[in-house]
Design a protein around this motif. Structure first.
Motif, PDB file in Angstrom:
ATOM      1  N   ALA A 105      -0.796 -10.633  -9.067  1.00 43.45           N
ATOM      2  CA  ALA A 105      -1.269  -9.283  -8.844  1.00 43.45           C
ATOM      3  C   ALA A 105      -2.789  -9.196  -8.864  1.00 43.45           C
ATOM      4  CB  ALA A 105      -0.681  -8.352  -9.905  1.00 43.45           C
ATOM      5  N   HIS A 106      -3.442 -10.180  -9.478  1.00 36.45           N
ATOM      6  CA  HIS A 106      -4.899 -10.089  -9.629  1.00 36.45           C
ATOM      7  C   HIS A 106      -5.657 -11.161  -8.890  1.00 36.45           C
ATOM      8  CE1 HIS A 106      -4.813  -6.709 -12.260  1.00 36.45           C
ATOM      9  NE2 HIS A 106      -3.649  -7.198 -12.642  1.00 36.45           N
ATOM     10  N   ARG A 107      -4.975 -12.013  -8.213  1.00 37.15           N
ATOM     11  CA  ARG A 107      -5.686 -13.057  -7.475  1.00 37.15           C
ATOM     12  C   ARG A 107      -5.519 -12.797  -5.997  1.00 37.15           C
ATOM     13  NH1 ARG A 107      -4.225 -17.655 -11.307  1.00 37.15           N
ATOM     14  NH2 ARG A 107      -3.110 -18.588  -9.576  1.00 37.15           N
ATOM     15  N   VAL A 108      -6.626 -12.449  -5.401  1.00 34.43           N
ATOM     16  CA  VAL A 108      -6.573 -12.011  -4.010  1.00 34.43           C
ATOM     17  C   VAL A 108      -5.951 -13.078  -3.116  1.00 34.43           C
ATOM     18  CG1 VAL A 108      -7.974 -11.262  -2.059  1.00 34.43           C
ATOM     19  CG2 VAL A 108      -8.491 -10.438  -4.356  1.00 34.43           C
ATOM     20  N   GLY A 109      -6.296 -14.338  -3.374  1.00 35.42           N
ATOM     21  CA  GLY A 109      -5.749 -15.424  -2.557  1.00 35.42           C
ATOM     22  C   GLY A 109      -4.233 -15.479  -2.665  1.00 35.42           C
ATOM     23  N   ASP A 110      -3.730 -15.322  -3.895  1.00 34.75           N
ATOM     24  CA  ASP A 110      -2.283 -15.354  -4.094  1.00 34.75           C
ATOM     25  C   ASP A 110      -1.613 -14.183  -3.386  1.00 34.75           C
ATOM     26  OD1 ASP A 110      -2.706 -17.522  -5.598  1.00 34.75           O
ATOM     27  OD2 ASP A 110      -2.142 -16.638  -7.530  1.00 34.75           O
ATOM     28  N   LEU A 111      -2.285 -13.035  -3.464  1.00 37.05           N
ATOM     29  CA  LEU A 111      -1.722 -11.841  -2.814  1.00 37.05           C
ATOM     30  C   LEU A 111      -1.605 -12.058  -1.311  1.00 37.05           C
ATOM     31  CD1 LEU A 111      -3.354  -8.756  -4.550  1.00 37.05           C
ATOM     32  CD2 LEU A 111      -0.932  -9.249  -4.275  1.00 37.05           C
ATOM     33  N   ASP A 112      -2.663 -12.654  -0.744  1.00 38.71           N
ATOM     34  CA  ASP A 112      -2.621 -12.913   0.700  1.00 38.71           C
ATOM     35  C   ASP A 112      -1.483 -13.869   1.038  1.00 38.71           C
ATOM     36  OD1 ASP A 112      -4.677 -11.242   1.142  1.00 38.71           O
ATOM     37  OD2 ASP A 112      -6.224 -12.807   1.262  1.00 38.71           O
ATOM     38  N   ALA A 113      -1.336 -14.909   0.190  1.00 43.13           N
ATOM     39  CA  ALA A 113      -0.269 -15.888   0.436  1.00 43.13           C
ATOM     40  C   ALA A 113       1.094 -15.209   0.336  1.00 43.13           C
ATOM     41  CB  ALA A 113      -0.366 -17.029  -0.576  1.00 43.13           C
TER      42      ALA A 113
ATOM     43  N   LEU B  49      16.889   0.601  -9.507  1.00 43.59           N
ATOM     44  CA  LEU B  49      15.761   0.465 -10.426  1.00 43.59           C
ATOM     45  C   LEU B  49      14.610  -0.158  -9.647  1.00 43.59           C
ATOM     46  CD1 LEU B  49      14.443   0.175 -13.332  1.00 43.59           C
ATOM     47  CD2 LEU B  49      15.632  -2.020 -13.479  1.00 43.59           C
ATOM     48  N   VAL B  50      13.435   0.423  -9.789  1.00 39.01           N
ATOM     49  CA  VAL B  50      12.244  -0.111  -9.122  1.00 39.01           C
ATOM     50  C   VAL B  50      11.224  -0.447 -10.202  1.00 39.01           C
ATOM     51  CG1 VAL B  50      10.366   0.401  -7.497  1.00 39.01           C
ATOM     52  CG2 VAL B  50      12.642   1.366  -7.091  1.00 39.01           C
ATOM     53  N   VAL B  51      10.740  -1.692 -10.217  1.00 39.47           N
ATOM     54  CA  VAL B  51       9.723  -2.110 -11.191  1.00 39.47           C
ATOM     55  C   VAL B  51       8.465  -2.471 -10.404  1.00 39.47           C
ATOM     56  CG1 VAL B  51       9.106  -3.787 -12.974  1.00 39.47           C
ATOM     57  CG2 VAL B  51      11.489  -3.024 -12.755  1.00 39.47           C
ATOM     58  N   VAL B  52       7.373  -1.749 -10.667  1.00 40.52           N
ATOM     59  CA  VAL B  52       6.130  -1.984  -9.912  1.00 40.52           C
ATOM     60  C   VAL B  52       5.156  -2.772 -10.794  1.00 40.52           C
ATOM     61  CG1 VAL B  52       4.275  -0.916  -8.568  1.00 40.52           C
ATOM     62  CG2 VAL B  52       6.496   0.210  -8.725  1.00 40.52           C
ATOM     63  N   PHE B  53       4.559  -3.830 -10.209  1.00 40.50           N
ATOM     64  CA  PHE B  53       3.637  -4.702 -10.940  1.00 40.50           C
ATOM     65  C   PHE B  53       2.203  -4.235 -10.781  1.00 40.50           C
ATOM     66  CE2 PHE B  53       7.504  -7.030 -10.412  1.00 40.50           C
ATOM     67  CZ  PHE B  53       7.694  -7.499 -11.697  1.00 40.50           C
ATOM     68  N   PRO B  54       1.339  -4.680 -11.727  1.00 38.68           N
ATOM     69  CA  PRO B  54       0.006  -4.073 -11.788  1.00 38.68           C
ATOM     70  C   PRO B  54      -1.015  -4.591 -10.771  1.00 38.68           C
ATOM     71  CG  PRO B  54       0.274  -5.635 -13.577  1.00 38.68           C
ATOM     72  CD  PRO B  54       1.574  -5.603 -12.851  1.00 38.68           C
ATOM     73  N   ALA B  55      -0.642  -4.743  -9.519  1.00 45.74           N
ATOM     74  CA  ALA B  55      -1.649  -5.040  -8.498  1.00 45.74           C
ATOM     75  C   ALA B  55      -2.327  -3.714  -8.158  1.00 45.74           C
ATOM     76  CB  ALA B  55      -0.995  -5.632  -7.259  1.00 45.74           C
ATOM     77  N   PRO B  56      -3.661  -3.656  -8.204  1.00 44.23           N
ATOM     78  CA  PRO B  56      -4.313  -2.370  -7.954  1.00 44.23           C
ATOM     79  C   PRO B  56      -3.947  -1.807  -6.582  1.00 44.23           C
ATOM     80  CG  PRO B  56      -5.882  -4.011  -8.771  1.00 44.23           C
ATOM     81  CD  PRO B  56      -4.608  -4.743  -8.470  1.00 44.23           C
ATOM     82  N   HIS B  57      -3.670  -0.557  -6.563  1.00 45.16           N
ATOM     83  CA  HIS B  57      -3.395   0.116  -5.280  1.00 45.16           C
ATOM     84  C   HIS B  57      -3.634   1.609  -5.436  1.00 45.16           C
ATOM     85  CE1 HIS B  57       0.508   0.213  -7.426  1.00 45.16           C
ATOM     86  NE2 HIS B  57       0.809   1.302  -6.735  1.00 45.16           N
TER      87      HIS B  57
ATOM     88  N   LEU C 203      -0.127   5.259 -12.932  1.00 46.39           N
ATOM     89  CA  LEU C 203       0.403   4.719 -14.189  1.00 46.39           C
ATOM     90  C   LEU C 203      -0.177   3.340 -14.508  1.00 46.39           C
ATOM     91  CD1 LEU C 203       4.146   5.728 -13.658  1.00 46.39           C
ATOM     92  CD2 LEU C 203       2.625   6.649 -15.416  1.00 46.39           C
ATOM     93  N   LEU C 204      -0.485   2.578 -13.459  1.00 46.17           N
ATOM     94  CA  LEU C 204      -0.921   1.193 -13.680  1.00 46.17           C
ATOM     95  C   LEU C 204      -2.439   1.044 -13.668  1.00 46.17           C
ATOM     96  CD1 LEU C 204       1.712  -0.530 -11.376  1.00 46.17           C
ATOM     97  CD2 LEU C 204       1.689  -0.555 -13.871  1.00 46.17           C
ATOM     98  N   SER C 205      -3.123   2.070 -13.211  1.00 51.71           N
ATOM     99  CA  SER C 205      -4.570   1.983 -13.021  1.00 51.71           C
ATOM    100  C   SER C 205      -5.278   1.555 -14.314  1.00 51.71           C
ATOM    101  CB  SER C 205      -5.078   3.351 -12.543  1.00 51.71           C
ATOM    102  OG  SER C 205      -6.469   3.377 -12.628  1.00 51.71           O
ATOM    103  N   GLY C 206      -6.069   0.498 -14.224  1.00 50.53           N
ATOM    104  CA  GLY C 206      -6.825   0.026 -15.381  1.00 50.53           C
ATOM    105  C   GLY C 206      -6.016  -0.820 -16.349  1.00 50.53           C
ATOM    106  N   HIS C 207      -4.761  -1.082 -16.043  1.00 54.65           N
ATOM    107  CA  HIS C 207      -3.922  -1.884 -16.943  1.00 54.65           C
ATOM    108  C   HIS C 207      -3.369  -3.092 -16.213  1.00 54.65           C
ATOM    109  CE1 HIS C 207      -3.776   1.366 -19.935  1.00 54.65           C
ATOM    110  NE2 HIS C 207      -3.740   2.155 -18.883  1.00 54.65           N
ATOM    111  N   SER C 208      -3.707  -4.282 -16.721  1.00 47.27           N
ATOM    112  CA  SER C 208      -3.132  -5.453 -16.068  1.00 47.27           C
ATOM    113  C   SER C 208      -1.929  -5.950 -16.861  1.00 47.27           C
ATOM    114  CB  SER C 208      -4.189  -6.551 -15.963  1.00 47.27           C
ATOM    115  OG  SER C 208      -4.676  -6.828 -17.265  1.00 47.27           O
TER     116      SER C 208
END
Ligand SMILES: O=C(O)CCC(=O)C(=O)O
Ligand SMILES: [Fe+2]
Length: 432
Positions: free
Chosen positions: A13-21, A115-123, A144-149
């Motif tokens: 969620a926090h590594r841009v390269g991983d997100l792109d992959a 059930l939907v579980v959303v991970f803390p990738a900023p959006h 809900l996730l803003s500022g929390h990893s």
């Protein structure tokens, strides 16, 4: 065969390269429509990965989330039942991605929600808007996730709740979706307590104690059905009532067909055992007040002549001979036994009523007076099945019969019920 990957959501969620992959590895998400799976970017624009194509360390069981979901969504006997979350998809919404309003079609008789579980990738954006019974709720994972990893955000809802994902304005919204099922009754509930300090807020109609008080106050009012009467409540959630695609397709009903020497699944009982949310609370509250709630079939007809406008309440499907022609809906439903001929009535305009059931039950319903019923919640089509038939009058006309299930209470006369309420514990006062 697709390659399997290990996905560690908190870091991806926090590594841009991983997100792109991850984005590249996802396929375009299709959706189900009219029994087909179609790809239509005006309806759903998102990436997805099927559960066979990735692994994750995230465990919905180990986080205690399943217990929270069970307590938040289910009440009464249901709450004690084991539930399972079946991993359904990984979804990835990038800028501009969305999912238009839809229902998650139950894929089996045991599925009751999602059930939907959303991970803390900023959006930003990507709110999930939920709609049911004319009301609307917004689950804003971005906020809900803003500022929390170190958080995940989740939402669980019943299968009859329409929902939509609004367009993501920036970043990535990554989630896992699960199908919620009632687990096999033989497997004991997984008892994993929710993490400390996690409070689950419940809407008031999910709280049997609050529903009991409201019902008791209502029925303690001396102006409401002083001589007693039949109250009917439409169910607010969807239960696995077989649908009939056409009048010849009675296959879905076959397993409920009774023959003199074979037992079959009891549809009324299986609905009663699956009651959820506010339906379960109402059932439980009525029972606690000694009101003997019953789930019953309600049959109505939109035929043009007055006889075919009849409405009935009944409890059981017909006992039939092993004759293929007897699979017709007419034969299945028109048991002609234990039918109560009913007609809609309005509170405040009651006719001389009687709480004596038998005076309205008849084997020949057309010659008995119809019993007034008071619909407390408007009838709906959530648990209704319908089939057309040709009615013959002056001309042949196409009519339909409808069968649904509802919750029925027989309110005894005022003095009796006030006495019964007093015996259930808390005092009730008669309001004039
Ligand atoms: O992404 C979401 O929040 C909901 C996804 C959804 O509705 C679905 O997969 O059916
Ligand atoms: Fe959905």
């Amino acid at each position: 065969m697709a390659a399997c990957r290990f996905i560690d959501f908190p870091t991806v969620a926090h590594r841009v390269g991983d997100l792109d992959a991850l984005e590249k590895a996802c396929e375009a998400a299709a959706f189900g429509k009219d029994h087909q799976t179609i790809l239509d970017e005006t309806y759903r624009k998102a990436g997805k990965m099927d559960p066979g194509n990735f692994m994750t360390r995230f465990s919905v069981e180990l986080t205690g989330l399943l217990d929270v979901v069970r307590q938040g969504l289910l009440t009464g006997a249901q709450e004690k039942k084991a539930i399972d979350a079946e991993l359904y998809k990984l979804n990835l919404y990038s800028k501009g991605a969305f999912f238009k309003p839809h229902l998650d079609t139950p894929r089996s008789g045991t599925m009751f929600g999602s059930l939907v579980v959303v991970f803390p990738a900023p959006h930003e954006g990507g709110e999930l808007v939920l709609r049911h019974g004319g009301q609307e709720w917004t689950f804003d994972s971005a906020r809900l996730l803003s500022g929390h990893s170190d958080r995940v955000a989740f939402v669980a809802f019943f299968s009859d709740v329409e929902h939509e994902v609004l367009p993501v304005r920036s970043g990535h919204r990554i989630n896992l979706t699960y199908n919620l099922h009632f687990a096999d009754a033989t497997s004991p509930p997984k008892r994993i307590p929710p993490p400390d300090r996690l409070h689950v807020l419940q809407p008031i109609q999910f709280d049997p104690a609050a529903v009991r008080e409201a019902l008791k106050n209502f029925l303690s009012n001396a102006e409401i059905l002083p001589a007693g009467g039949t109250l009917a409540f439409a169910l607010r959630h969807v239960y696995p009532i077989p649908r009939m695609a056409n009048p010849w397709d009675t296959e879905p009903w076959r397993r409920f067909k009774r023959t003199p020497d074979s037992d079959c699944e009891d549809l009324i009982r299986s609905v009663q055992e699956r009651l959820k949310g506010s339906d379960a609370s109402l059932y439980e509250a009525s029972q606690a007040l000694g009101l003997k709630p019953r789930i019953r079939f309600f049959l109505q007809n939109n035929g043009s002549d007055s006889e075919s406008k009849d409405q009935f309440l009944f409890d059981d499907l017909a006992v039939l001979d092993e004759n293929p022609h007897e699979y017709s809906p007419y034969a299945i439903f028109r048991t002609k036994e234990g039918l109560t001929n009913v007609e809609d009535a309005k509170l405040g305009e009651e006719l001389a009523d009687s709480s004596d059931n038998d005076s309205y039950a008849s084997s020949d319903s057309s010659h008995r007076p119809a019993r007034p019923i008071y619909w407390m919640t408007p009838r709906n089509t959530l648990n209704q099945t319908r089939w057309p038939y040709v009615g013959y009058g002056n001309e042949a006309t196409l009519s339909s019969e409808y069968v649904s299930v509802c919750l029925v209470l027989e309110a005894p006369p005022l003095s009796e019920r006030v006495e019964a309420f007093a015996a259930t514990g808390t005092r009730s006062e008669v309001k004039a």
